[in-house]
Design a protein around this motif. Structure first.
Motif, PDB file in Angstrom:
ATOM      1  N   UNK A 102     -15.728 -18.765 -49.152  1.00 34.95           N
ATOM      2  CA  UNK A 102     -16.626 -19.738 -49.373  1.00 34.95           C
ATOM      3  C   UNK A 102     -16.149 -20.070 -51.090  1.00 34.95           C
ATOM      4  N   UNK A 103     -15.871 -19.110 -51.856  1.00 34.46           N
ATOM      5  CA  UNK A 103     -15.579 -19.030 -53.316  1.00 34.46           C
ATOM      6  C   UNK A 103     -14.159 -19.986 -53.669  1.00 34.46           C
ATOM      7  N   UNK A 104     -13.415 -19.344 -52.483  1.00 36.06           N
ATOM      8  CA  UNK A 104     -12.111 -19.745 -52.886  1.00 36.06           C
ATOM      9  C   UNK A 104     -12.059 -21.354 -52.451  1.00 36.06           C
ATOM     10  N   UNK A 105     -12.614 -21.701 -51.220  1.00 35.56           N
ATOM     11  CA  UNK A 105     -12.789 -23.228 -50.862  1.00 35.56           C
ATOM     12  C   UNK A 105     -13.343 -23.827 -52.043  1.00 35.56           C
ATOM     13  N   UNK A 106     -14.693 -23.442 -52.444  1.00 37.69           N
ATOM     14  CA  UNK A 106     -15.331 -24.376 -53.215  1.00 37.69           C
ATOM     15  C   UNK A 106     -14.606 -24.676 -54.829  1.00 37.69           C
ATOM     16  N   UNK A 107     -14.068 -23.437 -55.262  1.00 38.91           N
ATOM     17  CA  UNK A 107     -13.295 -23.514 -56.339  1.00 38.91           C
ATOM     18  C   UNK A 107     -12.206 -24.412 -56.394  1.00 38.91           C
ATOM     19  N   UNK A 108     -11.355 -24.321 -55.200  1.00 44.27           N
ATOM     20  CA  UNK A 108     -10.249 -25.031 -55.226  1.00 44.27           C
ATOM     21  C   UNK A 108     -10.595 -26.618 -55.112  1.00 44.27           C
TER      22      UNK A 108
END
Length: 180
Positions: A102-108
């Motif tokens: 989730x962090x990867x998707x959101x920050x991307x």
């Protein structure tokens, strides 16, 4: 030894997530090696849009997987070899995997939103440009994206190591995620 396993939909979501994450890791090395966009290098837009589209799609896949995992909880493996600390470690591993994906998707997505480049979801829906171009915020979210993906890669390694461990022990853990 084996309890009630995962639903077929949860298994499918797991493998879609795994394949998507693998593709995103591989494609990111390739797309970042391309020359910066210009009139001569407009082909660079396709791999970036594809990367963003898969990342956004994985957010929905993760949400569905979490819903299925919480609504239809599989029973715990009752093998005597499965110590309580192993169950706790597996739960922590999964929670951290979900948070990092989730962090990867959101920050991307946030990095892209502040980059000034439009995101078109699967080349059909233009996502609103709600964030103006902001180099500092783009760099901040890009840094978060980079570090969270490296942490995710490390945790995927731990996850795979656990899967290999259970596969060699033949204790039923891996079989629950491979059956259809």
């Amino acid at each position: 030894m084996e309890g009630r396993g995962f639903s077929k939909t949860a298994i499918l979501m797991h493998w879609l997530l795994a394949i998507g994450i693998f593709f995103l890791f591989v494609s990111s090395w390739w797309m970042l090696s391309l020359p910066l966009s210009s009139k001569e290098y407009e082909y660079r837009n396709f791999p970036f849009q594809l990367h963003k589209n898969i990342g956004l799609t994985l957010t929905f896949v993760l949400a569905l997987l979490l819903y299925l995992r919480l609504k239809y909880r599989p029973s715990a493996i009752s093998a005597p070899e499965m110590k309580p600390w192993m169950h706790k470690l597996a739960a922590l591993d999964h929670i951290m995997l979900y948070l990092l994906v989730f962090s990867c998707c959101l920050s991307g997505y946030l990095s892209s939103a502040y980059s000034g480049w439009t995101t078109t979801f699967w080349w059909t829906i233009d996502l609103p440009d709600w964030a103006g171009r902001d180099k500092e915020l783009n760099n901040l979210y890009s840094t978060i994206h980079t570090w969270s993906t490296w942490l995710l890669l490390a945790l995927v390694g731990v996850h795979l190591s656990g899967a290999v461990y259970h596969a060699f022990r033949r204790d039923g853990v891996v079989r629950r995620m491979l059956r259809f």
